[in-house]
Motif scaffolding. Structure first.
Motif, PDB file in Angstrom:
ATOM      1  N   ARG A  48       0.845  -1.181  -0.141  1.00  0.00           N
ATOM      2  CA  ARG A  48      -0.114   0.042  -0.027  1.00  0.00           C
ATOM      3  C   ARG A  48       0.992   1.382  -0.058  1.00  0.00           C
ATOM      4  N   GLU A  49       2.075   1.200   0.381  1.00  0.00           N
ATOM      5  CA  GLU A  49       2.988   2.233   0.387  1.00  0.00           C
ATOM      6  C   GLU A  49       4.360   1.963   0.102  1.00  0.00           C
ATOM      7  N   PRO A  50       4.847   1.396  -1.061  1.00  0.00           N
ATOM      8  CA  PRO A  50       5.878   0.969  -1.558  1.00  0.00           C
ATOM      9  C   PRO A  50       7.033   2.028  -1.591  1.00  0.00           C
ATOM     10  N   ASP A  51       6.788   3.378  -1.527  1.00  0.00           N
ATOM     11  CA  ASP A  51       7.715   4.258  -1.574  1.00  0.00           C
ATOM     12  C   ASP A  51       8.136   4.262  -0.195  1.00  0.00           C
ATOM     13  N   VAL A  52       7.289   4.620   0.813  1.00  0.00           N
ATOM     14  CA  VAL A  52       7.787   4.321   2.395  1.00  0.00           C
ATOM     15  C   VAL A  52       8.738   3.153   2.501  1.00  0.00           C
ATOM     16  N   PHE A  53       8.184   1.761   2.054  1.00  0.00           N
ATOM     17  CA  PHE A  53       8.853   0.730   2.311  1.00  0.00           C
ATOM     18  C   PHE A  53      10.521   0.792   1.609  1.00  0.00           C
ATOM     19  N   PHE A  54      10.404   1.267   0.482  1.00  0.00           N
ATOM     20  CA  PHE A  54      11.758   1.416  -0.145  1.00  0.00           C
ATOM     21  C   PHE A  54      12.547   2.446   0.689  1.00  0.00           C
ATOM     22  N   GLU A  55      12.066   3.364   1.229  1.00  0.00           N
ATOM     23  CA  GLU A  55      12.784   4.320   1.803  1.00  0.00           C
ATOM     24  C   GLU A  55      13.309   3.445   3.310  1.00  0.00           C
ATOM     25  N   PHE A  56      12.569   2.947   3.847  1.00  0.00           N
ATOM     26  CA  PHE A  56      12.720   2.103   5.085  1.00  0.00           C
ATOM     27  C   PHE A  56      13.857   1.086   4.965  1.00  0.00           C
ATOM     28  N   ALA A  57      13.615   0.260   3.884  1.00  0.00           N
ATOM     29  CA  ALA A  57      14.533  -0.752   3.499  1.00  0.00           C
ATOM     30  C   ALA A  57      16.071  -0.226   3.046  1.00  0.00           C
ATOM     31  N   GLY A  58      15.893   0.755   2.213  1.00  0.00           N
ATOM     32  CA  GLY A  58      17.098   1.316   1.663  1.00  0.00           C
ATOM     33  C   GLY A  58      17.998   2.176   2.939  1.00  0.00           C
TER      34      GLY A  58
END
Length: 181
Positions: A48-58
């Motif tokens: 639902r929030e892939p941009d937030v996920f990629f920021e977290f993992a990255g």
């Protein structure tokens, strides 16, 4: 939320896809707190929030995380996607689901492609995920290793106390006491 050693950066990132996962993920946090391991807990939906996920993992490595514990149910992509981005260990916790009892989550997490490993604990295995994260960190932390050994001794003592109570009371009285709890 960060916890553990005061002023220390979080060594473990705990991430879940939904607040419905909180009771299981809290068990990982409780173990880490007991062992004095700092962590940060986050709710992120990879779908639902892939941009937030990629920021977290990255940014997890830059934040100082050494291990990520990721819990997910159903499609359970969160742990695998963390492992695809984060270069250090990821521990997946498959969540129990109403449709398939968590087997869907388990299979999604353990069946990772070659090169993208995710250490996986039992369905709803939050406490073991916390312990595994601590054991990974203890490879280079003698004080943490000592706390883990003490934790194991306490577990042994608890079992020994239960066995002594059983021998003293007999199984019928022991069962009656268990029903009162």
């Amino acid at each position: 939320m960060a916890s553990g050693k005061a002023g220390m950066p979080a060594l473990v990132g705990i991430v879940m896809g939904s607040d419905s996962d909180m009771p299981v993920m809290a068990k990982a946090a409780e173990v880490l707190e007991e062992l004095g391991v700092s962590y940060e807990m986050t709710i992120i939906s990879a779908h639902r929030e892939p941009d937030v996920f990629f920021e977290f993992a990255g940014s997890a490595e830059e934040k100082g995380y050494k291990v990520i514990i990721a819990g997910a149910g159903m499609a359970a992509h969160l742990p695998g996607m963390c492992a695809a981005i984060f270069p250090m260990p990821v521990i997946g916790i498959p969540m129990h689901t109403t449709s398939l009892g968590g087997r869907d989550s388990l299979y999604s997490i353990v069946q990772m492609p070659s090169g993208i490993p995710v250490a996986t604990v039992a369905i709803n295995g939050g406490a073991n995920a916390g312990l595994l994260a601590a054991k990974i960190l203890a490879v280079s932390d003698e004080e943490l290793l000592s706390r883990l050994k003490a934790y194991s001794r306490r577990l042994k003592e608890q079992v020994e106390a239960k066995d002594a109570k059983l021998k003293e009371q007999g199984y019928k009285a022991y069962l009656d006491d268990m029903k009162k709890i």
